[in-house]
Design an enzyme around this catalytic site. Structure first.
Site: not given
Ligand code: NDP
Length: 278
Positions: A51, A95, A118
């Site tokens: 990322k 994460q 997300d």
């Protein structure tokens, strides 16, 4: 049969995003992603590194918050709050997985919906359920883009999703429903699975079992989307027995090079949207 090239599509999406980022910067809107990584999970470290690389490629600012495995829930929530309150941070990503003593759902709930790129906050999921504009979880979002790019019609089709996780299966099913597919969701309690999959015009497989879907489970002409990532000593494999299933499918995604590269491109798409909205 056509192989859906997620790698190429993701590249062209990133190229367009790079131009958009330049435009935003001219307007004084600087996209900046904050990534929280808790503990030392090896796979997570790879995902986070990827990322950061893509951010660099696109001219997106990036901040990594590395937290000890032993961090307390309240400390994690305080860090999320401080990122929520910072004007320079446009998107926040936690994460997963995070250590077992922490409540990931509470953490996702804490991320401001405006910065929830997300799409894991219940507000984002609720809006998806209500077919309202929101951040859609990046893997299903990427799959929709792939289907769209290859001109696969969804409206009125029979879609079967195997897997009902909060990050892939459920948002995938909702997304296909929002596009007017007739959707069946299968999981580990589903009986006569292959009878159901054989009816699918669009089959999305997200279970995490190497080559679980075999050619006899697929209708001739079906569109087969393989989300699975199974790492073995022999390499990386999907959930679909690609070599045999491709003989029956009209379109199929490979692993690697199908859904995977799309996921990160859509994360950046969501970040650019969050920056525009800010
Ligand atoms: P989860 O483990 O959270 O969910 C797996 C789902 O598969 C569950 O709903 C489970 O059912 C179902 N399942 C398991 N075994 C069977 C079976 N025998 N028959 C039918 N259903 C079954 O996984 P994720 O959704 O997070 O991920 C799925 C796969 O996709 C993994 O390989 C993961 O690595 C990959 N992945 C890939 C991404 C990408 O960008 N390409 C992004 C995210 C994930 P039940 O609910 O009943 O337990």
């Amino acid at each position: 049969m056509e192989i859906m090239d997620g790698k190429a599509l993701a590249k062209s999406i990133r190229e367009n995003l790079k131009l958009e980022v330049e435009e935003l910067k001219k307007q004084g809107k600087i996209p900046k992603l904050a990534v929280i990584l808790v503990g030392n999970d090896k796979a997570s470290q790879i995902y986070v590194r990827n990322k950061s690389k893509v951010c660099m490629e696109l001219g997106i600012e990036y901040e990594e918050i590395l937290l000890e495995e032993t961090i307390k829930m309240q400390e994690l929530l305080d860090i999320i709050d401080s990122l929520n309150n910072r004007e320079d941070i446009k998107g926040i990503l936690l994460q997963s997985p995070i250590p077992k003593h922490l409540d990931i759902n509470e953490a996702f709930r804490r991320i401001k919906p405006e910065k929830d790129i997300d799409g894991f906050n219940p507000v984002s999921v609720g809006k998806l359920c209500l077919n309202q504009d929101t951040f859609v979880s990046c893997t299903p979002f990427g799959i929709l883009k792939l289907l769209e790019a290859y001109g696969v019609e969804i409206d009125g089709k029979d879609a079967v999703v195997i897997g009902r996780s909060n990050i892939v299966g459920k948002p995938m099913a909702l997304s296909l429903l929002n596009k007017n597919a007739t959707v069946t969701v299968c999981h580990s309690h589903t009986k006569n699975l292959s009878e159901i999959t054989k009816k699918a015009d669009i089959l999305v497989v997200a279970i995490g079992k190497k080559h679980f879907v075999t050619a006899d489970m697929v209708k001739t002409g079906a569109v087969v989307i393989d989300v699975g990532i199974n790492r073995t000593d022999e390499g990386l494999f999907g959930d679909v027995d690609f070599e045999n299933v491709k003989e029956k499918a009209s379109y199929i995604t490979p692993v690697p090079g199908g859904v995977g590269p799309m996921t990160i491109a859509m994360l950046m798409t969501n970040l650019v949207k969050a920056t525009k909205n800010s």
